[in-house]
Design an enzyme around this catalytic site. Structure first.
Site, PDB file in Angstrom:
ATOM      1  CD  GLU A 167      -1.934  60.040  48.807  1.00 40.20           C
ATOM      2  OE1 GLU A 167      -1.635  58.872  48.516  1.00 40.20           O
ATOM      3  OE2 GLU A 167      -1.569  61.014  48.143  1.00 40.20           O
ATOM      4  CD  GLU A 349       1.387  63.704  48.697  1.00 41.33           C
ATOM      5  OE1 GLU A 349       1.211  63.120  47.605  1.00 41.33           O
ATOM      6  OE2 GLU A 349       1.622  63.116  49.764  1.00 41.33           O
TER       7      GLU A 349
HETATM    8  O1  IFM Z   1       4.785  59.386  46.601  1.00 42.18           O
HETATM    9  C1  IFM Z   1       3.413  59.457  46.780  1.00 42.18           C
HETATM   10  C2  IFM Z   1       3.084  59.884  48.199  1.00 42.18           C
HETATM   11  O2  IFM Z   1       3.644  59.048  49.153  1.00 42.18           O
HETATM   12  C3  IFM Z   1       1.587  59.895  48.409  1.00 42.18           C
HETATM   13  N1  IFM Z   1       0.931  60.646  47.360  1.00 42.18           N
HETATM   14  C4  IFM Z   1       1.279  60.391  45.994  1.00 42.18           C
HETATM   15  C5  IFM Z   1       2.782  60.456  45.827  1.00 42.18           C
HETATM   16  C6  IFM Z   1       3.167  60.211  44.350  1.00 42.18           C
HETATM   17  O3  IFM Z   1       2.682  58.983  43.916  1.00 42.18           O
END
Ligand code: IFM
Length: 443
Positions: A167, A349
């Site tokens: 990210e 994710e």
């Molecule tokens: O917890 C975070 C993760 O570290 C990065 N992506 C989003 C998740 C939820 O907010």
């Protein structure tokens, strides 16, 4: 659960975590400080004054966590290495006990029949490097490449799936322009420099891993979410367009297409040197997508880029801690990536936060999470039917964990963690996910 026909056996079903969010043991075995240790000690930096000092104590309980994954039946585990555990000052002397921890973890994961997916950077920059300017310093790309080489040399014999960064836009935008994350700077030039230097680090990381790990499959993880002007108000449209560049384009476009998007190109020019775009645009094997829901943007004069986060329409369905549910946006995002970057995709994710608590029998029921996941899985399948080449899905997250600025107030795990006793309890969603994986392994 699902009536959909099973996916191919090659489809990867996994769970994701990150080092600072679960490991704890921040002062153990020679680990150096990271910018998140500092952030947690800054007044107002994290909700409730929470810290990652203990987190899920995964550093000591990793074997139990691997057993939980094996029981759920996941085929892959995406985790991150903490740079300050390996190089306590970010560069120079290597900390062998730090590497030994990941050796034990990787061997344990492999013994459980799970494939390790190693992410080199999930936001925990060594504090010593931030003291030298962090990502706003061009040298940081070289420090990152040296760190990547240490990790690739040590684990490349067993780890074949590599991720350069998690990210990009979250830690650069919230670290250098809107102060919601470490290091919490608010400065346009620092933000632009950080964007470019992180892009350079990504390209260098791809080259390092390609050179040192025969047969490596390499990707980077991008959080992509449609940016929608709040209330569809034209006044918010330009704010949304600039945020869209900073959030969705300033990393993907240079890395896949070799150029910056139009609103950013001129502004970032002073920081770009001859040959940089070729250094950034290195071939990767897949596109990692993290997706939760779209963003609503509005004009906010108090912010350095004059945009801020707006509200979803009042009638939007929400889940868990109030994030809006827009499963169609997930399908659309997968198709947008497919059209724009022409690449296989791994969903690295997707998941749902909440404030899940055990009932009087100790069971943790999380119907909101199951409902969310069911909807999003259906949309993933729709995108695949429409041409998206999706190769895997990683659920965020295995464990309830340290949710950055929200501390322990937002639980994303399919396994509940009692942060007093550190007891793990699989939630109903863990059983749902186990069933989904079993269903897809049927033939
Ligand atoms: O917890 C975070 C993760 O570290 C990065 N992506 C989003 C998740 C939820 O907010």
């Amino acid at each position: 659960m699902t009536d959909a026909a099973p996916l191919s056996r090659d489809f990867v079903w996994g769970v994701s975590t990150s080092a600072y969010q679960i490991e704890g043991a921040v002062a153990e075995d020679g680990r150096g400080a990271s910018i998140w240790d500092t952030r947690c000690r800054t007044r107002g930096g994290v909700w409730n004054g929470d810290t990652g000092d203990i987190a899920c104590d995964h550093y000591h309980r990793w074997a139990e966590d691997v057993a939980l994954m094996r029981d759920i039946g996941v085929g892959a585990y995406r985790f991150s290495v903490a740079w300050p555990r390996v190089l306590p000052r970010g560069r120079g002397a290597v900390n062998q006990p730090g590497l030994d921890f990941y050796d034990r973890l990787i061997d344990g994961v492999l013994e459980a029949g799970i494939e390790p997916w190693l992410c080199l950077y999930h936001w925990d920059l060594p504090q010593a490097l931030d003291d030298l300017g962090g990502w706003a310093n061009r040298d940081c790309a070289g420090w990152y490449a040296d760190y990547a080489a240490v990790v690739a040399r040590r684990f490349g014999d067993r780890v074949k799936r590599w991720i350069t960064f998690n990210e990009f836009s979250v830690f650069t935008l919230f670290g250098y322009a809107i102060p919601w994350a470490a290091p919490g700077i608010t400065d346009r030039a620092a933000h632009l420099k950080a964007i470019h230097h992180v892009n350079l680090a990504h390209g260098a990381g791809v080259d390092v891993v390609r050179d040192l790990v025969p047969g490596a499959s390499i990707g980077a993880v991008h959080n992509r979410q449609a940016v929608i002007p709040e209330h569809n108000d034209p006044a918010n449209a330009e704010a949304a367009a600039l945020l869209d560049e900073h959030w969705n384009l300033v990393f993907c476009d240079p890395q896949f297409l070799g150029h910056y998007p139009p609103r950013t190109a001129d502004a970032i020019e002073p920081h770009v040197q001859a040959g940089d775009m070729a250094r950034i645009c290195r071939p990767v094997d897949w596109f990692g997508l993290n997706h939760y829901g779209p963003i609503f943007a509005r004009v906010d004069e108090s912010r350095v880029w004059r945009y801020g986060w707006g509200d979803a329409p009042a009638d939007s369905p929400t889940y868990g801690v109030g994030w809006a549910v827009f499963p169609d946006a997930f399908r659309d995002e997968l198709l947008t990536i497919t059209r724009r970057y022409r690449t296989p995709i791994v969903i690295t994710e997707n998941g749902c936060g909440g404030s899940d608590t055990p009932d009087e029998n100790g069971a943790v029921n999380d119907p909101h999470r199951i409902a969310y996941l069911t909807l999003y899985h259906a949309k993933m399948r729709e995108a695949m039917a429409a041409g998206a080449d999706v190769r895997g899905y990683f659920l965020w997250s295995l464990l309830d964990n340290f949710e950055w600025g929200s501390g322990y107030g937002n639980r994303f795990g399919i396994v509940h963690v009692d942060f007093q006793t550190l007891k793990r309890t699989p939630k109903a969603s863990a059983r749902w996910y186990a069933d989904l994986i079993r269903h897809n392994q049927k033939f």
